[in-house]
Design a protein around this motif. Sequence first.
Motif, PDB file in Angstrom:
ATOM      1  N   TYR A   7      -0.863   0.458  -1.457  1.00  0.00           N
ATOM      2  CA  TYR A   7      -0.003  -0.951  -0.999  1.00  0.00           C
ATOM      3  C   TYR A   7      -1.686  -2.065  -0.801  1.00  0.00           C
ATOM      4  O   TYR A   7      -1.895  -1.761   0.610  1.00  0.00           O
ATOM      5  N   THR A   9      -2.291  -5.795   1.125  1.00  0.00           N
ATOM      6  CA  THR A   9      -1.639  -6.916   1.371  1.00  0.00           C
ATOM      7  C   THR A   9      -3.320  -7.356   2.193  1.00  0.00           C
ATOM      8  O   THR A   9      -4.413  -7.200   2.325  1.00  0.00           O
ATOM      9  N   ALA A  35       0.866 -10.443  -0.346  1.00  0.00           N
ATOM     10  CA  ALA A  35       0.370  -9.594  -0.894  1.00  0.00           C
ATOM     11  C   ALA A  35       1.207  -9.786  -1.944  1.00  0.00           C
ATOM     12  O   ALA A  35       2.054  -9.920  -1.876  1.00  0.00           O
ATOM     13  N   GLY A  36       0.219  -8.928  -3.081  1.00  0.00           N
ATOM     14  CA  GLY A  36       0.333  -9.547  -4.780  1.00  0.00           C
ATOM     15  C   GLY A  36       0.997 -10.792  -5.168  1.00  0.00           C
ATOM     16  O   GLY A  36       2.146 -10.916  -5.697  1.00  0.00           O
ATOM     17  N   GLY A  37       0.613 -12.149  -4.235  1.00  0.00           N
ATOM     18  CA  GLY A  37       1.485 -13.307  -5.123  1.00  0.00           C
ATOM     19  C   GLY A  37       2.360 -13.879  -4.517  1.00  0.00           C
ATOM     20  O   GLY A  37       3.249 -14.509  -4.364  1.00  0.00           O
ATOM     21  N   LYS A  38       2.986 -12.587  -3.698  1.00  0.00           N
ATOM     22  CA  LYS A  38       4.346 -13.470  -2.765  1.00  0.00           C
ATOM     23  C   LYS A  38       4.450 -14.427  -1.787  1.00  0.00           C
ATOM     24  O   LYS A  38       3.022 -14.447  -1.675  1.00  0.00           O
TER      25      LYS A  38
END
Length: 157
Positions: A7, A9, A35-38
Amino acid sequence: MSKEHHYLTQLRWTGNRGEGTTSYRAYDRDHVLTAGGKPEISASSDPSFRGNPQRYNPEELLVASLSSCHLLWYLHLCAVNGVVVVAYEDSAAGVMQEAESGSGRFSEVVLRPVVTVKEAGMREKAMALHHEANQFCFIANSVNFPVRHEPVIAVAG
């Protein structure tokens, strides 16, 4: 064979008022988590530690993670055991003990899920699955304090 999951972040401190950390009172604790374009999560420290009360703090995020993990495992276990959940709400509470040194640790988290099942005959199994969900929850298995459950099971209609 066990699997590894990773994971990632990102954190960006946004609390520099122009003086950096020249003193303990010279900066804000505000930061942004992604996190990942969120969507971003606006975070800070607890207001007790000079944080912004309008932002999430790490302690709230830990309690929320435990609540969310329990929900996801619980719904999975209900689905595979024939328990039809039609509503689920949780009011989770964590207790952190602060030491004289300024360090601290959580002493417990209590999850208080209110679960509504489709039929009265599902209540007993619905109640029992909370214990099993706790055994599977990755987050609960990773903390060194008790995660207790005080579930209420209601019947739809």
